[in-house]
Design a protein around this motif. Structure first.
Motif, PDB file in Angstrom:
ATOM      1  N   ILE A  45      14.910   0.722  -8.238  1.00 52.51           N
ATOM      2  CA  ILE A  45      15.728   1.592  -9.080  1.00 52.51           C
ATOM      3  C   ILE A  45      17.206   1.219  -8.950  1.00 52.51           C
ATOM      4  O   ILE A  45      17.944   1.181  -9.943  1.00 52.51           O
ATOM      5  CB  ILE A  45      15.481   3.067  -8.688  1.00 52.51           C
ATOM      6  CG1 ILE A  45      14.062   3.460  -9.064  1.00 52.51           C
ATOM      7  CG2 ILE A  45      16.440   3.974  -9.403  1.00 52.51           C
ATOM      8  CD1 ILE A  45      13.653   4.782  -8.522  1.00 52.51           C
ATOM      9  N   LEU A  46      17.606   0.899  -7.702  1.00 51.07           N
ATOM     10  CA  LEU A  46      18.997   0.488  -7.500  1.00 51.07           C
ATOM     11  C   LEU A  46      19.302  -0.765  -8.299  1.00 51.07           C
ATOM     12  O   LEU A  46      20.341  -0.861  -8.955  1.00 51.07           O
ATOM     13  CB  LEU A  46      19.259   0.226  -6.018  1.00 51.07           C
ATOM     14  CG  LEU A  46      19.663   1.427  -5.199  1.00 51.07           C
ATOM     15  CD1 LEU A  46      19.922   1.005  -3.779  1.00 51.07           C
ATOM     16  CD2 LEU A  46      20.923   2.020  -5.778  1.00 51.07           C
TER      17      LEU A  46
ATOM     18  N   ILE B  83      13.940  -3.762   4.815  1.00 50.48           N
ATOM     19  CA  ILE B  83      14.224  -3.133   3.531  1.00 50.48           C
ATOM     20  C   ILE B  83      15.582  -2.444   3.537  1.00 50.48           C
ATOM     21  O   ILE B  83      16.250  -2.366   2.521  1.00 50.48           O
ATOM     22  CB  ILE B  83      13.096  -2.156   3.193  1.00 50.48           C
ATOM     23  CG1 ILE B  83      13.092  -1.848   1.716  1.00 50.48           C
ATOM     24  CG2 ILE B  83      13.213  -0.888   3.928  1.00 50.48           C
ATOM     25  CD1 ILE B  83      11.827  -2.239   1.136  1.00 50.48           C
ATOM     26  N   ASP B  84      16.007  -1.995   4.735  1.00 50.65           N
ATOM     27  CA  ASP B  84      17.323  -1.359   4.810  1.00 50.65           C
ATOM     28  C   ASP B  84      18.426  -2.360   4.505  1.00 50.65           C
ATOM     29  O   ASP B  84      19.392  -2.033   3.805  1.00 50.65           O
ATOM     30  CB  ASP B  84      17.522  -0.763   6.188  1.00 50.65           C
ATOM     31  CG  ASP B  84      16.605   0.406   6.435  1.00 50.65           C
ATOM     32  OD1 ASP B  84      16.178   0.998   5.434  1.00 50.65           O
ATOM     33  OD2 ASP B  84      16.317   0.704   7.589  1.00 50.65           O
TER      34      ASP B  84
ATOM     35  N   MET C 236       6.633   1.573   0.662  1.00 56.38           N
ATOM     36  CA  MET C 236       6.476   1.388  -0.776  1.00 56.38           C
ATOM     37  C   MET C 236       7.522   2.204  -1.523  1.00 56.38           C
ATOM     38  O   MET C 236       8.136   1.738  -2.474  1.00 56.38           O
ATOM     39  CB  MET C 236       5.078   1.829  -1.176  1.00 56.38           C
ATOM     40  CG  MET C 236       4.784   1.664  -2.631  1.00 56.38           C
ATOM     41  SD  MET C 236       3.126   2.205  -2.952  1.00 56.38           S
ATOM     42  CE  MET C 236       3.169   2.251  -4.718  1.00 56.38           C
ATOM     43  N   LEU C 237       7.766   3.429  -1.037  1.00 52.69           N
ATOM     44  CA  LEU C 237       8.795   4.245  -1.676  1.00 52.69           C
ATOM     45  C   LEU C 237      10.157   3.593  -1.552  1.00 52.69           C
ATOM     46  O   LEU C 237      10.957   3.598  -2.483  1.00 52.69           O
ATOM     47  CB  LEU C 237       8.811   5.638  -1.048  1.00 52.69           C
ATOM     48  CG  LEU C 237       7.644   6.501  -1.471  1.00 52.69           C
ATOM     49  CD1 LEU C 237       7.711   7.843  -0.800  1.00 52.69           C
ATOM     50  CD2 LEU C 237       7.671   6.672  -2.965  1.00 52.69           C
ATOM     51  N   LYS C 238      10.403   2.977  -0.378  1.00 57.73           N
ATOM     52  CA  LYS C 238      11.699   2.321  -0.194  1.00 57.73           C
ATOM     53  C   LYS C 238      11.844   1.132  -1.117  1.00 57.73           C
ATOM     54  O   LYS C 238      12.912   0.874  -1.667  1.00 57.73           O
ATOM     55  CB  LYS C 238      11.849   1.876   1.253  1.00 57.73           C
ATOM     56  CG  LYS C 238      12.276   2.982   2.176  1.00 57.73           C
ATOM     57  CD  LYS C 238      12.587   2.390   3.519  1.00 57.73           C
ATOM     58  CE  LYS C 238      12.963   3.453   4.504  1.00 57.73           C
ATOM     59  NZ  LYS C 238      13.203   2.849   5.809  1.00 57.73           N
TER      60      LYS C 238
ATOM     61  N   GLY D  98       0.808  -1.195   0.000  1.00 55.74           N
ATOM     62  CA  GLY D  98       0.000   0.000   0.000  1.00 55.74           C
ATOM     63  C   GLY D  98       0.849   1.255   0.000  1.00 55.74           C
ATOM     64  O   GLY D  98       2.075   1.187   0.070  1.00 55.74           O
ATOM     65  N   LEU D  99       0.198   2.392  -0.072  1.00 58.14           N
ATOM     66  CA  LEU D  99       0.927   3.651  -0.230  1.00 58.14           C
ATOM     67  C   LEU D  99       1.497   4.091   1.113  1.00 58.14           C
ATOM     68  O   LEU D  99       0.782   4.493   2.005  1.00 58.14           O
ATOM     69  CB  LEU D  99      -0.017   4.721  -0.768  1.00 58.14           C
ATOM     70  CG  LEU D  99       0.649   6.007  -1.227  1.00 58.14           C
ATOM     71  CD1 LEU D  99       1.528   5.714  -2.415  1.00 58.14           C
ATOM     72  CD2 LEU D  99      -0.385   7.025  -1.568  1.00 58.14           C
TER      73      LEU D  99
END
Lengths: 99, 176, 151, 88
Positions: A69-70, D61-62, A61-63, A56-57
């Motif tokens: 992207i990485l 996630i880190d 989610m951004l992480k 969910g938002l």
């Protein structure tokens, strides 16, 4: 939302399985690196997007998108470095006529 | 359900470690050790020790690989194929005995997550209840390491520092 | 600036202490590394690159499906070969973007990059067409059409 | 949902086993490097799935970001090394 994320994750898993089969079946380094690149580009993308939809938002989610992207920036670099090292050290690519 | 997932990870770790010993070429051994520490870090993460997993990933997969590579770069990797003598009789007798002894001692350790074990009765609740008032640190592991056991941690750091200095001295003489 | 956004994403805490510390750290890192970067990306460029990404993703999906068909085919009908490509791109970042896109697309991998000469390993005829048809290169040249050539 | 995630994790582990076969068996050193790279990508995905499974994504996630960066460092070092030395 849940159904959509399950569909995404299953599709990503399908591509990961296909890539693993390719890594085992292909004859030489160069073609195996194609299979690994298939994993990185589409399999990881579908998996992570499915997980992000499930999450969910939020900041998580951004992480997850940052991880994505990485992966997209770094994995071509690694594949290119491997293939270039193989090429420069004189490994011949597999041709069609070989066994 | 929860405990069954460690077993494939541990099996993968075993296979990787055996491969790292058995493989003929040192570069491959370095790669296998990198994969090994990935798996170890996954096991830590599965057990919930995220900090340990992070350290394992950084040190095992990143730093150790690069350090091994530097060592291989400084020495001659072509000549160092593993030539192992066959194990002597003493080794064959002593090491299985040691293993049996360790397993015997391990049977005294309380089961994983057992609520009646001594650590869970006295120490953990105290840390969990009082660490935030005492130290104002949100992470309990950091509080335990840096406040309750700070002397211990400091001496550990001194040991690591001393070994670093020793390595630097040795390498400096090599460079001259 | 980008580093600051990255810091915010990583720390995910919005107090004043964290924000100012992150700002200081990101400026320090950017200042230390400012000598190495060959060019400073502009906002217009980022916009065009983000317009280019969906097309790249479409190509990735297309060629992934093709490659997985190849893998699952029982006879393994592959015909790998090395091809060398000349590009007319005259910008460092453009060549980097081209090589990255080629590698990211399954079926083709950049093996060697010289100034404007790439050696690409392709899996079979179809993925070879991807590279030799110059479609990707035209798109990237379109992105960088306003930049000063530095190669 | 939890059971589904568990199945996903188990199948990812089996896939890691397939890559591990390539790492152990690979005829040249580059095959092993590729297998290592694939293993680390799988490990990143597995970590995030694990985080969802435990509902603690913020912690896991880190580590996966750290994995992604460190994987680059290690693989680039090995590739540079192999370029200079040639393969055995």
């Amino acid at each position: 939302m849940g159904i959509l994320s399950i569909i995404f994750i299953v599709a990503g898993l399908f591509f990961l399985i296909v890539a693993a089969i390719g890594v085992i079946r292909f004859p030489d380094v160069y073609s195996r690196s194609h299979a690994v690149s298939l994993t990185d580009s589409l399999g990881a993308f579908l998996m992570l997007v499915g997980i992000a939809l499930h999450e969910g938002l939020s900041i998580n989610m951004l992480k997850i998108l940052v991880v994505l992207i990485l992966l997209y920036i770094l994995n071509p670099v690694i594949a290119h470095a491997t293939v270039r090292a193989a090429l420069r050290s004189g490994l011949k690519p597999w041709q069609k006529g070989d066994s | 359900m929860i405990f069954t997932f460690e077993i494939p990870l541990l099996l993968l770790m075993l296979v990787t470690a055996a491969g790292a010993i058995l493989v003929k070429d040192l570069m491959s051994a370095v790669l296998l050790l990198g994969s090994y520490s990935f798996f170890l870090s996954l096991v830590w993460a599965w057990l919930g020790a995220v900090d340990v997993a992070f350290v394992e990933a950084v040190v095992g997969a990143g730093l150790a690989t690069v350090l091994f590579l530097l060592t291989l770069f400084g020495t001659a990797p072509k000549d160092t194929r593993l030539r192992r003598p066959p194990p002597s009789l003493t080794t064959l007798i002593v090491f299985p005995l040691l293993g049996i002894l360790l397993l015997y001692a391990a049977s005294d350790i309380p089961g994983f997550g057992d609520p009646n074990s001594p650590a869970n009765i006295h120490i953990s609740p105290t840390y969990l209840e009082r660490s935030f008032q005492d130290t104002h640190t949100p992470n309990v592991v950091t509080a335990v390491l840096m406040d309750y056991r700070s002397l211990d941690t400091m001496v550990e750091t001194v040991v690591i520092f001393a070994s670093g200095i020793a390595c630097a001295l040795l390498l400096r003489r090599h460079g001259k | 600036m980008t580093l600051f956004v990255f810091w915010i994403l990583l720390s995910a805490s919005f107090d004043w202490i964290h924000l100012s510390l992150g700002l200081a750290c990101s400026f320090a890192v950017a200042w230390l590394n400012s000598g190495h970067s060959p060019f400073a990306p502009k906002f217009r460029l980022w916009l065009r690159v983000s317009l280019y990404l969906p097309w790249l993703f479409y190509k990735i999906v297309q060629s992934s499906l093709h490659l997985s068909k190849l893998i699952l085919h029982p006879a393994l009908p592959i015909d790998p070969q090395m091809i060398s490509v000349e590009t007319k791109l005259n910008h460092h970042a453009a060549v980097v973007l081209l090589g990255n896109s080629i590698t990211l697309t399954p079926g083709t991998i950049t093996a060697e990059v010289d100034r404007n000469h790439l050696i690409v390993h392709a899996m079979d005829k179809v993925s070879k067409e991807d590279v030799t048809s110059k479609q990707m290169e035209l798109k990237i040249a379109d992105i960088f059409r306003d930049e000063k050539p530095d190669l | 949902m939890n059971i589904f995630l568990f199945c996903v994790m188990v199948s990812l582990t089996i896939l890691i086993g397939a890559y591990l076969y390539r790492v152990l068996q690979g005829p040249t050193i580059f095959d092993r490097l590729l297998g290592h790279n694939g293993i680390s990508t799988k490990a990143i995905i597995l970590l995030i799935v694990m985080g969802i499974y435990f509902d603690r994504v913020d912690m896991f996630i880190d580590i996966s970001i750290g994995y992604a960066l460190l994987n680059l460092v290690g693989a680039l070092a090995i590739a540079k090394y192999l370029e200079q030395k040639g393969h055995p």
